[in-house]
Motif scaffolding. Structure first.
Motif, PDB file in Angstrom:
ATOM      1  N   ALA A  72       0.778  -1.231   0.036  1.00  0.00           N
ATOM      2  CA  ALA A  72      -0.091  -0.058  -0.010  1.00  0.00           C
ATOM      3  C   ALA A  72       0.896   1.324  -0.044  1.00  0.00           C
ATOM      4  CB  ALA A  72      -0.790   0.057   1.063  1.00  0.00           C
ATOM      5  N   ALA A  73       2.021   1.306   0.736  1.00  0.00           N
ATOM      6  CA  ALA A  73       2.887   2.459   0.590  1.00  0.00           C
ATOM      7  C   ALA A  73       3.215   2.951  -0.658  1.00  0.00           C
ATOM      8  CB  ALA A  73       4.138   2.223   1.723  1.00  0.00           C
ATOM      9  N   ARG A  74       3.193   1.896  -1.577  1.00  0.00           N
ATOM     10  CA  ARG A  74       3.695   2.105  -2.979  1.00  0.00           C
ATOM     11  C   ARG A  74       2.827   2.593  -4.052  1.00  0.00           C
ATOM     12  NH1 ARG A  74       6.753  -2.509  -1.465  1.00  0.00           N
ATOM     13  NH2 ARG A  74       5.767  -3.667  -3.010  1.00  0.00           N
ATOM     14  N   SER A  75       1.458   2.249  -3.328  1.00  0.00           N
ATOM     15  CA  SER A  75       0.264   2.239  -4.404  1.00  0.00           C
ATOM     16  C   SER A  75      -0.057   3.610  -5.034  1.00  0.00           C
ATOM     17  CB  SER A  75      -0.768   1.794  -3.703  1.00  0.00           C
ATOM     18  OG  SER A  75      -1.179   2.607  -2.580  1.00  0.00           O
ATOM     19  N   ALA A  76       0.364   4.840  -4.486  1.00  0.00           N
ATOM     20  CA  ALA A  76       0.075   6.118  -4.946  1.00  0.00           C
ATOM     21  C   ALA A  76       0.952   6.265  -6.206  1.00  0.00           C
ATOM     22  CB  ALA A  76       0.435   7.310  -4.066  1.00  0.00           C
ATOM     23  N   ASP A  77       2.131   5.382  -6.484  1.00  0.00           N
ATOM     24  CA  ASP A  77       2.922   5.716  -7.713  1.00  0.00           C
ATOM     25  C   ASP A  77       2.301   4.806  -8.796  1.00  0.00           C
ATOM     26  OD1 ASP A  77       4.547   7.223  -6.307  1.00  0.00           O
ATOM     27  OD2 ASP A  77       5.845   5.577  -5.576  1.00  0.00           O
ATOM     28  N   ASP A  78       1.235   3.917  -8.701  1.00  0.00           N
ATOM     29  CA  ASP A  78       0.819   3.048  -9.529  1.00  0.00           C
ATOM     30  C   ASP A  78       0.296   4.344 -10.799  1.00  0.00           C
ATOM     31  OD1 ASP A  78      -1.803   1.695 -10.823  1.00  0.00           O
ATOM     32  OD2 ASP A  78      -0.397   0.299 -10.225  1.00  0.00           O
ATOM     33  N   PRO A  79       0.172   3.961 -11.940  1.00  0.00           N
ATOM     34  CA  PRO A  79      -0.305   4.817 -13.112  1.00  0.00           C
ATOM     35  C   PRO A  79      -1.679   4.880 -12.935  1.00  0.00           C
ATOM     36  CG  PRO A  79       1.589   3.695 -14.010  1.00  0.00           C
ATOM     37  CD  PRO A  79       1.136   3.030 -12.548  1.00  0.00           C
ATOM     38  N   ASP A  80      -2.569   3.729 -12.838  1.00  0.00           N
ATOM     39  CA  ASP A  80      -3.773   3.689 -12.935  1.00  0.00           C
ATOM     40  C   ASP A  80      -4.575   4.488 -11.684  1.00  0.00           C
ATOM     41  OD1 ASP A  80      -4.065   2.273 -15.022  1.00  0.00           O
ATOM     42  OD2 ASP A  80      -3.881   0.249 -14.064  1.00  0.00           O
ATOM     43  N   VAL A  81      -3.593   4.260 -10.445  1.00  0.00           N
ATOM     44  CA  VAL A  81      -4.084   4.944  -9.246  1.00  0.00           C
ATOM     45  C   VAL A  81      -4.178   6.403  -9.229  1.00  0.00           C
ATOM     46  CG1 VAL A  81      -3.789   5.471  -6.890  1.00  0.00           C
ATOM     47  CG2 VAL A  81      -3.759   3.019  -7.720  1.00  0.00           C
ATOM     48  N   ALA A  82      -3.047   6.966 -10.137  1.00  0.00           N
ATOM     49  CA  ALA A  82      -2.845   8.360 -10.415  1.00  0.00           C
ATOM     50  C   ALA A  82      -3.956   8.897 -11.275  1.00  0.00           C
ATOM     51  CB  ALA A  82      -1.602   8.444 -10.908  1.00  0.00           C
ATOM     52  N   ASP A  83      -4.318   8.156 -12.290  1.00  0.00           N
ATOM     53  CA  ASP A  83      -5.298   8.648 -13.354  1.00  0.00           C
ATOM     54  C   ASP A  83      -6.722   8.612 -12.592  1.00  0.00           C
ATOM     55  OD1 ASP A  83      -3.549   8.662 -15.410  1.00  0.00           O
ATOM     56  OD2 ASP A  83      -3.961   6.883 -16.388  1.00  0.00           O
ATOM     57  N   ALA A  84      -7.093   7.769 -11.732  1.00  0.00           N
ATOM     58  CA  ALA A  84      -8.160   7.811 -10.989  1.00  0.00           C
ATOM     59  C   ALA A  84      -8.548   8.737  -9.874  1.00  0.00           C
ATOM     60  CB  ALA A  84      -8.575   6.158 -10.367  1.00  0.00           C
ATOM     61  N   ALA A  85      -7.482   9.073  -9.276  1.00  0.00           N
ATOM     62  CA  ALA A  85      -7.347  10.126  -8.360  1.00  0.00           C
ATOM     63  C   ALA A  85      -7.368  11.462  -9.086  1.00  0.00           C
ATOM     64  CB  ALA A  85      -5.871  10.106  -7.767  1.00  0.00           C
ATOM     65  N   ALA A 164      -8.899   0.860  -8.354  1.00  0.00           N
ATOM     66  CA  ALA A 164      -7.562   1.195  -8.839  1.00  0.00           C
ATOM     67  C   ALA A 164      -6.692   0.784  -7.637  1.00  0.00           C
ATOM     68  CB  ALA A 164      -7.494   2.589  -9.375  1.00  0.00           C
ATOM     69  N   LEU A 165      -7.226   1.215  -6.538  1.00  0.00           N
ATOM     70  CA  LEU A 165      -6.183   1.183  -5.294  1.00  0.00           C
ATOM     71  C   LEU A 165      -6.242  -0.651  -5.023  1.00  0.00           C
ATOM     72  CD1 LEU A 165      -7.157   3.871  -3.052  1.00  0.00           C
ATOM     73  CD2 LEU A 165      -4.791   3.350  -3.698  1.00  0.00           C
ATOM     74  N   VAL A 166      -7.387  -1.064  -5.152  1.00  0.00           N
ATOM     75  CA  VAL A 166      -7.291  -2.326  -4.716  1.00  0.00           C
ATOM     76  C   VAL A 166      -6.692  -3.174  -5.731  1.00  0.00           C
ATOM     77  CG1 VAL A 166      -9.114  -4.574  -4.707  1.00  0.00           C
ATOM     78  CG2 VAL A 166      -9.702  -2.346  -3.806  1.00  0.00           C
ATOM     79  N   ALA A 167      -6.539  -2.850  -7.089  1.00  0.00           N
ATOM     80  CA  ALA A 167      -5.928  -3.758  -8.065  1.00  0.00           C
ATOM     81  C   ALA A 167      -4.312  -3.484  -7.610  1.00  0.00           C
ATOM     82  CB  ALA A 167      -6.372  -3.058  -9.459  1.00  0.00           C
ATOM     83  N   ALA A 168      -3.899  -2.193  -7.252  1.00  0.00           N
ATOM     84  CA  ALA A 168      -2.362  -2.048  -7.074  1.00  0.00           C
ATOM     85  C   ALA A 168      -2.234  -2.752  -5.793  1.00  0.00           C
ATOM     86  CB  ALA A 168      -2.232  -0.565  -6.835  1.00  0.00           C
ATOM     87  N   LEU A 169      -3.336  -3.148  -4.996  1.00  0.00           N
ATOM     88  CA  LEU A 169      -2.659  -3.876  -3.713  1.00  0.00           C
ATOM     89  C   LEU A 169      -2.661  -5.315  -3.745  1.00  0.00           C
ATOM     90  CD1 LEU A 169      -5.058  -1.861  -1.079  1.00  0.00           C
ATOM     91  CD2 LEU A 169      -2.587  -1.713  -1.286  1.00  0.00           C
ATOM     92  N   GLY A 170      -3.172  -5.780  -5.087  1.00  0.00           N
ATOM     93  CA  GLY A 170      -2.895  -7.129  -5.287  1.00  0.00           C
ATOM     94  C   GLY A 170      -4.351  -7.673  -5.859  1.00  0.00           C
TER      95      GLY A 170
END
Length: 355
Positions: A72-85, A164-170
């Motif tokens: 989770a600590a690295r999830s904000a760097d995920d491109p899909d998370v950034a786009d959704a945010a 997007a966060l859930v996907a980044a978390l696994g």
């Protein structure tokens, strides 16, 4: 587990859950910690009989909760998370929300708990969803604080960020991350009063609606300045004008157009407005109850969300003169009163009715 009654559908329970999360973003995580979900090394998605406590983890082996927080600590760097945010308008507050949730005491306490014998353990996917929802709820609160109001984020944009966060978390081990309510969250939301939200949350709702109510009362007492401003803006615009008016703006526009002929205005779109209610209360300064809208009054489209306690229908009050359009912002009040402007369905209504 409390089963949802026939009177409470999944959408209402979802809104109730988010109403709780927006007041306490760690709500689901507190539940997970109370049930020992963070420490257990198992992942059983189906209810099962109570079992003996699993053995302690070997030295140096992280629990699933610790592994989840590390990802989770690295999830904000995920491109899909950034786009959704960015689409939700929460990109500026997401990193701070993530840090606040990951540093929360409830997580630290949950990771220190020894595994327990649980008859219905949380799955890995449910933990990821609960953590993602906590991060998004915290981000919404931070956006509200920055705005000093209520950020206009509807349920679709909110849930896209959760997904997007859930996907980044696994990923999730069950379907429907966005619209479905977790089996634990639904149960607790119902136990805490999803079927009677107004009675349970009267103080919070009063506090949330007080600023809007104060603005309306001020207008009813001294509204000439606002009506004058609107009339001058219409005259300055010249050609065909469409007025899109939210909340108090809708009250002022209805009042103005009922008393003053402004032929340049071809369409009035009120959004989450109290104008029909005030007319029935005989409280509009320039349109007494019982007086019909004048022939010069333009086409009127009234948009409302049934969870917006400050949005009212108008077709029954002004038969043949108002077209009510309902949209679902998929969020609880008070955010439901602002979320129209983040909702694609609202802009679809505008695309349809604009001349």
């Amino acid at each position: 587990m409390v089963e949802p009654s026939a009177a409470v559908n999944a959408a209402d329970a979802d809104a109730a859950l988010w109403g709780l999360l927006e007041r306490d973003p760690l709500f689901e995580l507190r539940l997970a910690g109370a049930e020992g979900a963070f420490a257990g090394p198992w992942a059983n998605p189906e209810p099962s009989p109570p079992v003996s406590p699993p053995p302690s983890l070997p030295p140096g082996v992280a629990s699933r909760g610790e592994e989840l927080l590390d990802i989770a600590a690295r999830s904000a760097d995920d491109p899909d998370v950034a786009d959704a945010a960015s689409a939700a308008g929460l990109d500026a507050v997401l990193a701070g929300a993530l840090e606040a949730v990951l540093n929360a005491e409830v997580l630290a306490e949950g990771l220190e708990e020894e595994p327990e014998a649980l008859g219905d353990p949380w799955t890995d996917g449910e933990l990821r969803i609960a953590l993602a929802r906590a991060i998004v709820a915290q981000a919404l609160r931070a956006a509200d604080e920055r705005l000093d109001g209520t950020w206009a984020c509807d349920g679709d944009h909110r849930d896209a960020l959760v997904a997007a966060l859930v996907a980044a978390l696994g990923g999730s081990d069950r379907g429907g991350v966005g619209r479905a309510v977790g089996r634990f969250g639904l149960s607790v939301a119902l136990r805490l009063g999803a079927t009677r939200p107004l009675e349970r949350r009267r103080s919070a709702l009063t506090e949330a609606s007080a600023p809007a109510a104060g603005d309306v009362l001020r207008y009813l007492a001294r509204g000439e300045e606002l009506r004058g401003f609107l009339a001058e803006a219409v005259h300055a615009a010249g050609g065909p004008v469409v007025l899109v008016a939210h909340s108090l703006g809708g009250i002022a526009c209805v009042d103005l157009l009922a008393a003053l002929r402004l032929p340049a205005v071809e369409l009035l779109v009120t959004v989450g407005s109290q104008a029909p209610l005030l007319y029935e209360l005989d409280a509009l300064p320039l349109l007494p109850f019982g007086r019909s809208l004048p022939p010069s009054f333009p086409r009127w489209v009234n948009v409302y969300d049934r969870r917006d306690l400050l949005g009212h229908v108008g077709a029954g009050v002004f038969p043949g003169r108002v077209e009510d359009r309902v949209v679902d912002n998929r969020t609880a009040f008070p955010r439901a009163h602002s979320a129209y402007f983040g909702n694609r369905a609202f802009y679809s209504v505008l695309d349809e009715v604009l001349p």
